[in-house]
Design a protein around this motif. Structure first.
Motif, PDB file in Angstrom:
ATOM      1  N   ASP A 150     -49.078  23.471   5.408  1.00  0.00           N
ATOM      2  CA  ASP A 150     -48.740  23.485   6.830  1.00  0.00           C
ATOM      3  C   ASP A 150     -49.093  22.160   7.496  1.00  0.00           C
ATOM      4  O   ASP A 150     -48.308  21.609   8.248  1.00  0.00           O
ATOM      5  CB  ASP A 150     -49.440  24.642   7.542  1.00  0.00           C
ATOM      6  CG  ASP A 150     -49.171  24.657   9.033  1.00  0.00           C
ATOM      7  OD1 ASP A 150     -47.994  24.472   9.427  1.00  0.00           O
ATOM      8  OD2 ASP A 150     -50.121  24.849   9.813  1.00  0.00           O
ATOM      9  N   SER A 151     -50.262  21.630   7.194  1.00  0.00           N
ATOM     10  CA  SER A 151     -50.729  20.395   7.830  1.00  0.00           C
ATOM     11  C   SER A 151     -50.547  19.154   6.967  1.00  0.00           C
ATOM     12  O   SER A 151     -51.014  18.079   7.328  1.00  0.00           O
ATOM     13  CB  SER A 151     -52.210  20.528   8.199  1.00  0.00           C
ATOM     14  OG  SER A 151     -52.383  21.586   9.110  1.00  0.00           O
ATOM     15  N   THR A 206     -43.288  18.196  16.752  1.00  0.00           N
ATOM     16  CA  THR A 206     -44.011  16.990  16.411  1.00  0.00           C
ATOM     17  C   THR A 206     -43.710  16.608  14.979  1.00  0.00           C
ATOM     18  O   THR A 206     -43.924  17.406  14.078  1.00  0.00           O
ATOM     19  CB  THR A 206     -45.529  17.220  16.558  1.00  0.00           C
ATOM     20  OG1 THR A 206     -45.784  17.729  17.859  1.00  0.00           O
ATOM     21  CG2 THR A 206     -46.297  15.946  16.323  1.00  0.00           C
ATOM     22  N   ASP A 266     -43.845  19.880  12.659  1.00  0.00           N
ATOM     23  CA  ASP A 266     -44.858  20.855  13.046  1.00  0.00           C
ATOM     24  C   ASP A 266     -44.228  21.850  14.004  1.00  0.00           C
ATOM     25  O   ASP A 266     -43.999  21.555  15.172  1.00  0.00           O
ATOM     26  CB  ASP A 266     -46.042  20.151  13.701  1.00  0.00           C
ATOM     27  CG  ASP A 266     -47.158  21.109  14.079  1.00  0.00           C
ATOM     28  OD1 ASP A 266     -47.008  22.330  13.857  1.00  0.00           O
ATOM     29  OD2 ASP A 266     -48.177  20.633  14.605  1.00  0.00           O
ATOM     30  N   THR A 319     -44.374  15.247  11.463  1.00  0.00           N
ATOM     31  CA  THR A 319     -45.634  15.163  10.727  1.00  0.00           C
ATOM     32  C   THR A 319     -45.604  14.070   9.679  1.00  0.00           C
ATOM     33  O   THR A 319     -46.616  13.761   9.085  1.00  0.00           O
ATOM     34  CB  THR A 319     -45.946  16.498  10.039  1.00  0.00           C
ATOM     35  OG1 THR A 319     -44.874  16.822   9.175  1.00  0.00           O
ATOM     36  CG2 THR A 319     -46.171  17.598  11.039  1.00  0.00           C
ATOM     37  N   LYS A 340     -49.327  15.868   5.700  1.00  0.00           N
ATOM     38  CA  LYS A 340     -48.586  14.773   6.322  1.00  0.00           C
ATOM     39  C   LYS A 340     -48.204  13.691   5.318  1.00  0.00           C
ATOM     40  O   LYS A 340     -47.697  12.641   5.690  1.00  0.00           O
ATOM     41  CB  LYS A 340     -49.413  14.177   7.460  1.00  0.00           C
ATOM     42  CG  LYS A 340     -49.644  15.149   8.596  1.00  0.00           C
ATOM     43  CD  LYS A 340     -50.472  14.530   9.682  1.00  0.00           C
ATOM     44  CE  LYS A 340     -50.810  15.408  10.852  1.00  0.00           C
ATOM     45  NZ  LYS A 340     -50.428  16.744  10.909  1.00  0.00           N
TER      46      LYS A 340
END
Length: 183
Positions: free
Chosen positions: A89-90, A28, A114, A30, A92
């Protein structure tokens, strides 16, 4: 007894940091949705910054003074931070990921994806010259490719051949080894 030892070794190998996953097309993106403004200008500016061209050499005492304990563990002692419990990590946001030790710009949000591993993952560095890939035999029975900062030699993470197109690579990195510069 030997079977138990072998079994334990197999279990330990399966839990290595940034363990390889089966290749899948389910990656995915990001960042950088269709129609987003390109990052080329920010990348070019980061790479042209003359202050980042020289190799950085410091004593371990100087690194300890400059870095947080977590950064020192990851960058200088080749440690790994916990998955899913790290800063980027997350993330965006659009921008550049640079070495937390010396500021060397290494990765762009344009290549971030991701991977589901719990660590920030990229399919390519900004330029091959910004990173150094080194054979890593630190874990018994496993050969991995370590990613180091080409400017200061700090440990950033590992690269695996199970990433998305166009490179098929997954640069699995530690957030503690990076500073994010939002565009």
């Amino acid at each position: 007894m030997k079977r138990i030892e072998i079994y334990l070794m197999v279990v330990l190998l399966s839990f290595t940091a940034c363990a390889q996953q089966e290749t899948t097309s389910e990656f995915t993106a990001t960042t950088a949705a269709a129609g987003d403004e390109p990052l080329e200008e920010a990348v070019v500016n980061a790479l042209n910054d003359e202050t980042l061209q020289d190799t950085v050499v410091k004593t371990e005492a100087e690194w300890r003074k400059q870095l947080t304990p977590e950064q020192y563990f990851v960058l200088r002692q080749e440690g790994t931070e916990p998955p899913f419990k790290n800063k980027y990590d997350s993330n965006k946001k659009r921008g550049i990921y640079a070495c937390a030790a010396c500021g060397n710009p290494m990765f762009s949000s344009k290549t971030k994806f991701d991977s589901g591993t719990g660590w920030p993952s990229f399919y390519a560095p900004i330029a091959k010259e910004q990173v150094k890939e080194v054979e890593d035999r630190s874990f018994p029975g496993e050969v991995r490719t370590e990613v180091e900062c080409a400017r200061c030699g700090s440990h950033i993470g590992h690269v695996f051949p199970d990433g998305p197109k166009p490179t098929g690579l997954r640069y699995c990195l530690n957030s503690a080894a990076l500073n994010f510069q939002e565009k």
